[in-house]
Scaffold this motif. Structure first.
Motif, PDB file in Angstrom:
ATOM      1  N   GLU A 149       0.860  -1.174   0.000  1.00 53.07           N
ATOM      2  CA  GLU A 149       0.000   0.000   0.000  1.00 53.07           C
ATOM      3  C   GLU A 149       0.905   1.236   0.000  1.00 53.07           C
ATOM      4  N   VAL A 150       0.678   2.170  -0.927  1.00 52.98           N
ATOM      5  CA  VAL A 150       1.593   3.288  -1.159  1.00 52.98           C
ATOM      6  C   VAL A 150       0.985   4.585  -0.636  1.00 52.98           C
ATOM      7  N   LYS A 151       1.791   5.352   0.113  1.00 51.86           N
ATOM      8  CA  LYS A 151       1.361   6.640   0.636  1.00 51.86           C
ATOM      9  C   LYS A 151       2.446   7.681   0.409  1.00 51.86           C
ATOM     10  N   SER A 152       2.012   8.915   0.166  1.00 54.74           N
ATOM     11  CA  SER A 152       2.936  10.040   0.053  1.00 54.74           C
ATOM     12  C   SER A 152       2.447  11.128   0.996  1.00 54.74           C
ATOM     13  N   LYS A 153       3.117  11.275   2.140  1.00 56.28           N
ATOM     14  CA  LYS A 153       2.701  12.210   3.180  1.00 56.28           C
ATOM     15  C   LYS A 153       3.913  12.950   3.714  1.00 56.28           C
ATOM     16  N   THR A 154       3.748  14.257   3.956  1.00 56.95           N
ATOM     17  CA  THR A 154       4.858  15.064   4.455  1.00 56.95           C
ATOM     18  C   THR A 154       4.857  15.214   5.972  1.00 56.95           C
ATOM     19  N   LYS A 155       3.774  14.826   6.639  1.00 52.04           N
ATOM     20  CA  LYS A 155       3.748  14.900   8.099  1.00 52.04           C
ATOM     21  C   LYS A 155       4.698  13.859   8.687  1.00 52.04           C
ATOM     22  N   GLN A 156       5.135  14.096   9.925  1.00 47.65           N
ATOM     23  CA  GLN A 156       6.072  13.186  10.580  1.00 47.65           C
ATOM     24  C   GLN A 156       5.425  11.866  10.987  1.00 47.65           C
ATOM     25  N   THR A 157       4.092  11.832  11.012  1.00 47.13           N
ATOM     26  CA  THR A 157       3.373  10.624  11.403  1.00 47.13           C
ATOM     27  C   THR A 157       2.436  10.191  10.286  1.00 47.13           C
ATOM     28  N   LEU A 158       2.493   8.909   9.937  1.00 50.93           N
ATOM     29  CA  LEU A 158       1.577   8.317   8.968  1.00 50.93           C
ATOM     30  C   LEU A 158       0.480   7.611   9.744  1.00 50.93           C
ATOM     31  N   SER A 159      -0.775   7.845   9.349  1.00 54.86           N
ATOM     32  CA  SER A 159      -1.915   7.385  10.140  1.00 54.86           C
ATOM     33  C   SER A 159      -2.907   6.613   9.275  1.00 54.86           C
ATOM     34  N   PHE A 160      -3.423   5.511   9.806  1.00 54.70           N
ATOM     35  CA  PHE A 160      -4.460   4.701   9.168  1.00 54.70           C
ATOM     36  C   PHE A 160      -5.633   4.555  10.132  1.00 54.70           C
ATOM     37  N   THR A 161      -6.839   4.722   9.635  1.00 55.00           N
ATOM     38  CA  THR A 161      -8.003   4.450  10.481  1.00 55.00           C
ATOM     39  C   THR A 161      -8.089   2.948  10.712  1.00 55.00           C
ATOM     40  N   PRO A 162      -8.659   2.523  11.846  1.00 50.17           N
ATOM     41  CA  PRO A 162      -8.782   1.079  12.104  1.00 50.17           C
ATOM     42  C   PRO A 162      -9.542   0.350  11.008  1.00 50.17           C
ATOM     43  N   ASN A 163     -10.617   0.961  10.501  1.00 52.89           N
ATOM     44  CA  ASN A 163     -11.410   0.306   9.474  1.00 52.89           C
ATOM     45  C   ASN A 163     -10.615   0.094   8.194  1.00 52.89           C
ATOM     46  N   TYR A 164      -9.862   1.106   7.788  1.00 51.48           N
ATOM     47  CA  TYR A 164      -9.063   1.021   6.560  1.00 51.48           C
ATOM     48  C   TYR A 164      -7.979  -0.040   6.699  1.00 51.48           C
ATOM     49  N   LEU A 165      -7.272  -0.038   7.826  1.00 45.31           N
ATOM     50  CA  LEU A 165      -6.208  -1.017   8.038  1.00 45.31           C
ATOM     51  C   LEU A 165      -6.776  -2.423   8.147  1.00 45.31           C
ATOM     52  N   ASP A 166      -7.918  -2.579   8.808  1.00 46.15           N
ATOM     53  CA  ASP A 166      -8.557  -3.902   8.913  1.00 46.15           C
ATOM     54  C   ASP A 166      -8.900  -4.455   7.539  1.00 46.15           C
ATOM     55  N   ARG A 167      -9.391  -3.610   6.646  1.00 42.79           N
ATOM     56  CA  ARG A 167      -9.762  -4.063   5.312  1.00 42.79           C
ATOM     57  C   ARG A 167      -8.542  -4.433   4.478  1.00 42.79           C
ATOM     58  N   LEU A 168      -7.447  -3.679   4.645  1.00 43.58           N
ATOM     59  CA  LEU A 168      -6.195  -4.047   3.983  1.00 43.58           C
ATOM     60  C   LEU A 168      -5.689  -5.402   4.486  1.00 43.58           C
ATOM     61  N   ASN A 169      -5.690  -5.587   5.793  1.00 44.83           N
ATOM     62  CA  ASN A 169      -5.227  -6.846   6.383  1.00 44.83           C
ATOM     63  C   ASN A 169      -6.130  -8.012   6.002  1.00 44.83           C
ATOM     64  N   ALA A 170      -7.436  -7.745   5.882  1.00 46.69           N
ATOM     65  CA  ALA A 170      -8.365  -8.801   5.485  1.00 46.69           C
ATOM     66  C   ALA A 170      -8.058  -9.294   4.078  1.00 46.69           C
ATOM     67  N   TYR A 171      -7.734  -8.371   3.179  1.00 49.42           N
ATOM     68  CA  TYR A 171      -7.383  -8.780   1.810  1.00 49.42           C
ATOM     69  C   TYR A 171      -6.061  -9.558   1.818  1.00 49.42           C
ATOM     70  N   ALA A 172      -5.068  -9.088   2.590  1.00 47.47           N
ATOM     71  CA  ALA A 172      -3.782  -9.775   2.661  1.00 47.47           C
ATOM     72  C   ALA A 172      -3.953 -11.196   3.208  1.00 47.47           C
ATOM     73  N   LYS A 173      -4.822 -11.351   4.201  1.00 44.13           N
ATOM     74  CA  LYS A 173      -5.087 -12.679   4.758  1.00 44.13           C
ATOM     75  C   LYS A 173      -5.812 -13.557   3.751  1.00 44.13           C
ATOM     76  N   LEU A 174      -6.721 -12.966   2.986  1.00 37.61           N
ATOM     77  CA  LEU A 174      -7.479 -13.710   1.986  1.00 37.61           C
ATOM     78  C   LEU A 174      -6.559 -14.339   0.949  1.00 37.61           C
ATOM     79  N   VAL A 175      -5.563 -13.576   0.480  1.00 35.73           N
ATOM     80  CA  VAL A 175      -4.651 -14.079  -0.562  1.00 35.73           C
ATOM     81  C   VAL A 175      -3.365 -14.638   0.029  1.00 35.73           C
ATOM     82  N   ASN A 176      -3.249 -14.609   1.366  1.00 34.54           N
ATOM     83  CA  ASN A 176      -2.107 -15.177   2.084  1.00 34.54           C
ATOM     84  C   ASN A 176      -0.783 -14.560   1.636  1.00 34.54           C
ATOM     85  N   MET A 177      -0.730 -13.228   1.654  1.00 36.24           N
ATOM     86  CA  MET A 177       0.483 -12.506   1.286  1.00 36.24           C
ATOM     87  C   MET A 177       0.830 -11.489   2.374  1.00 36.24           C
ATOM     88  N   PRO A 178       2.129 -11.219   2.597  1.00 34.40           N
ATOM     89  CA  PRO A 178       2.527 -10.163   3.529  1.00 34.40           C
ATOM     90  C   PRO A 178       2.031  -8.798   3.043  1.00 34.40           C
TER      91      PRO A 178
END
Length: 348
Positions: A91-120
Motif C-alpha cells: 500500500e503506497v502513501k505520500s505524506k509530508t507529516k512526521q506521522t503516517l496514520s491509518f483508520t482502524p477500518n481502513y487497516l482492517d480491510r487491507l489486512n483482510a485482503y492480505a489474509k485472503l490471498v495469504n500474502m505479507p
C-alpha cells in the motif's frame, strides 16, 4: 482479446472511475495527471525496477464486486515479488507529516485482503522525497488510529534488503574539471572596485578527480555518471590564458540513497523546470539509459576511489518472509541498532 495500448488503458481507467457522462474537461485533466505519473505508486514501481532486485511489480485493479465487499476488503496498490521473496502486497502513501496514520477500518480491510490471498502486507511511504518500506504490523494503535512516525519507519525499512536500495558517499575531492581557454574578451566592467569580465571561451580539456582531488585515469563510464547524482561544489581558478572550473564533493557532504539518485539521473536528462514522468519511465526497456547497473557502478566507484563508502541497511525487526541468507551482506542480530543499521565497505 486483442492488445490494448497503454494509452487506451489509461483512458479506459479514467472513464471507469469518472463515468462516461463526466465532464470532458474533467476526464481530460484526469488523463493528463495520470500520464504525468503523479501517482506515487508509479514512482515506487520505477525505483524498484531500477534498483534491480524486483522480479515483478504491477498495480492491482481496485474495482471490486459486489459493492458490499468494500465493507470487508481493501485492495492494496501494488503486488510485487523480489528475488528473495514470494508475492507480497504494498500500500503506497505520500505524506509530508512526521506521522503516517491509518483508520482502524481502513487497516482492517487491507489486512483482510492480505489474509485472503495469504500474502505479507507492506506500507511504502514517501516522505519529503525519501522512500521507506515497512511491514504493516509496525503501525501501532494511538488513541484512535494506527500510526507510525517516520523515524520508526526508517528503522524498519525493507527497501534495501528487498529492492536493493543502499546509501553511499562520494569521496571528498572527487569530481570533474573543465579547463576553458579564453578566446575573446567580450565585456569588461569595473564597479565599486569590483571588476567583471565576460569571455568567449572554448573547453579544451575535461578530466576527473578521485579522493583528495587526485587526477583519475580510466574511470568507468557508469562511475563518472555517478557525479550527476551529487550536488557538487563549484570552484574556480584563473590564469591569463584559462579559467578552470572544478565541481567536486566536499568534506561535510552527507549520504545519498540509491532511490534518490534515480531522481537526479532522470532530472539530468530533462530540460530545466520539467517534471519526471514516472509513468513513462516504467514503460521504457530501461528506466535510466545512462547507467546500466547502479549497484555494480557503486562497487566500481568504490574500487576506483570515487565513492568513499557504501551502506547496506537492515531493519531492526527481521521479517519472517525474507531469508537472511539471500542478502549480499551478512545481517547481524547482535550489534546495537546504530551499528546494525548498515554494513560499511570502505577502501582507502
Amino acid at each position: 482479446m486483442g492488445h490494448i495500448d497503454d494509452d487506451d488503458r489509461l483512458i479506459q481507467e479514467v472513464l471507469t472511475e469518472l463515468g462516461r457522462d463526466a465532464d470532458p474537461k474533467e476526464i481530460a485533466e484526469k488523463v493528463r495527471r495520470l500520464d504525468l505519473g503523479l501517482p506515487a505508486e508509479d514512482e515506487l514501481t520505477a525505483i524498484c525496477s531500477w534498483l534491480g532486485r524486483a522480479r515483478l511489480v504491477h498495480k492491482l485493479d481496485q474495482m471490486q464486486a459486489p459493492l458490499k465487499s468494500r465493507d470487508t476488503y481493501q485492495v492494496p496498490d501494488l503486488l510485487a515479488q523480489f528475488e528473495n521473496t514470494g508475492p507480497l502486497l504494498i500500500e503506497v502513501k505520500s505524506k509530508t507529516k512526521q506521522t503516517l496514520s491509518f483508520t482502524p477500518n481502513y487497516l482492517d480491510r487491507l489486512n483482510a485482503y492480505a489474509k485472503l490471498v495469504n500474502m505479507p502486507l507492506l506500507i511504502a511511504w514517501k516522505h519529503h522525497g525519501i522512500w521507506v518500506l515497512f511491514e504493516a504490523r509496525h503501525l501501532t494503535k494511538a488513541r484512535k488510529n494506527f500510526n507510525i512516525r517516520f523515524g520508526d519507519a526508517v528503522r524498519e525499512n525493507l527497501l534495501g534488503i528487498l529492492a536493493g536500495d543502499l546509501a553511499y558517499k562520494i569521496a571528498p575531492g572527487a569530481g570533474v574539471r573543465f579547463r576553458c581557454r579564453k578566446e575573446e574578451l567580450l565585456m569588461l566592467d569595473e564597479n565599486n572596485g569590483t571588476i567583471t569580465e565576460q569571455w568567449q571561451m572554448r573547453i579544451d580539456k575535461v578530466d576527473f578527480t578521485v579522493a583528495d582531488g587526485k587526477p583519475a585515469e580510466g574511470l568507468d563510464p557508469d562511475v563518472t555518471t555517478l557525479f550527476t547524482t551529487w550536488d557538487l561544489a563549484e570552484r574556480q581558478s584563473h590564469s591569463d590564458a584559462h579559467i578552470e572550473l572544478q565541481f567536486v564533493a566536499g568534506d561535510d557532504d552527507g549520504m545519498m540513497f540509491g532511490h534518490m539518485a534515480l531522481t537526479h539521473l532522470l532530472n539530468w536528462t530533462l530540460p530545466q523546470g520539467s517534471a519526471i514522468n514516472w509513468r513513462h519511465a516504467i514503460r521504457r526497456d530501461a528506466v535510466v539509459r545512462n547507467m546500466a547497473n547502479f549497484s555494480q557502478a557503486l562497487e566500481r566507484a568504490l574500487e576506483q576511489k570515487v565513492v568513499r563508502l557504501i551502506l547496506h541497511q537492515q531493519p531492526q525487526s527481521w521479517p519472517d518472509f525474507i531469508p537472511r541468507a539471500s542478502l549480499p551482506f551478512r545481517p547481524s542480530s547482535q550489534m546495537p541498532y546504530q551499528h546494525r543499521l548498515a554494513k560499511t565497505q570502505e577502501k582507502q
